[in-house]
Design an enzyme around this catalytic site. Structure first.
Site: not given
Ligand code: PGA
Length: 249
Positions: A69, A138, A140, A145
């Site tokens: 992304d 969450n 994702h 999302e």
């Molecule tokens: P993080 O994010 O590694 O900063 O916890 C993971 C994600 O949101 O995919």
């Protein structure tokens, strides 16, 4: 479904184990297509890969990468862009051909154009051999999302308030925090031959539990991984705490 869970002692151990799996992929297939991820979780794995390269154990010269992304509106020079993250955390330190590293074009304002171009790139490189994923609190994956539906291909997303808040710490003001991103869709991710999901810390425990043992639902995007036939999860004790508490591993 084949889902293998490797328990790591802590973040360092998780990073080393994840890097070893990525390294094995590169050794077994030097021209592998790696699907890569940003976020704080994979940083340690990238450090280990750089170390492996510096020791002469790893050769990235034939590797292709496609990232999950990118923020819409940020250029690759912006130090909060995911292109910048990949350059500084990995690409600048190994012998990968930067021309073979792909990230959605955050500067393309036409979302449809940006997304279809990225889908074409993924197809033109022959699909993804190993997709690295983090997981959001969450559930994702990439910037897919929680939603009412799974989105198949690369698409433009409105980031949720919780994701915007979580990202705010990286920006000088709230106004600068991107509100949209381009992300690979679920079909792009599920098309990978192998998926490696890394998770660290208690903040991921519920998302991880729900993803592996809960119903498959777009409300927990990572739950779709239950339908993939080759998923490896490397998580530390804290991230696995709920799964262990419920006696699942
Ligand atoms: P993080 O994010 O590694 O900063 O916890 C993971 C994600 O949101 O995919």
């Amino acid at each position: 479904m084949t889902m293998t869970i490797y328990e790591a002692r802590d973040y360092q151990d998780m990073s080393k184990k994840a890097a070893n799996i990525i390294a094995a992929q590169i050794i077994m297939k030097p021209d592998a297509v790696l699907g890569l991820a940003t976020g704080s979780t994979p940083v340690g794995a990238y450090e280990n890969l750089v170390e492996g390269y510096k020791k002469g154990d790893l050769d990235f010269s034939k590797v292709t990468s496609v990232n999950l992304d990118e923020y819409k509106g940020l250029s690759g020079d912006n130090d909060q862009s995911y292109r910048y993250f990949m350059n500084t955390n990995l690409f600048d330190h190994v012998n990968i051909n930067k021309e073979r590293t792909f990230v959605p074009n955050g500067l393309e304002e036409d979302s449809q154009k940006a997304c279809s171009a990225y889908n074409e790139i993924i197809e033109s490189v022959g699909g993804i051999d190993l997709q690295l994923l983090g997981i959001g609190g969450n559930g994702h994956i990439g910037f897919n999302e929680p939603d009412e539906v799974f989105h198949a291909g690369t698409h433009c997303v409105d980031l949720t308030e919780s994701t915007i808040q979580a990202n705010a710490r990286f920006f000088a003001s709230m106004d600068e925090v991107p509100k949209q991103a381009y992300t690979m869709g679920i079909q792009n991710i599920m098309g990978a031959k192998k998926i490696l999901l890394v998770a660290s810390g208690e903040g991921k425990a519920k998302a991880l539990y729900d993803s592996i043992y809960g119903p498959i639902t777009p409300k927990v995007p990572a739950s779709v991984l239950q339908l993939h036939n080759d998923v490896v999860i490397v998580a530390d004790e804290a991230a696995l705490s709920l799964i262990k508490e419920k006696g699942e591993c």
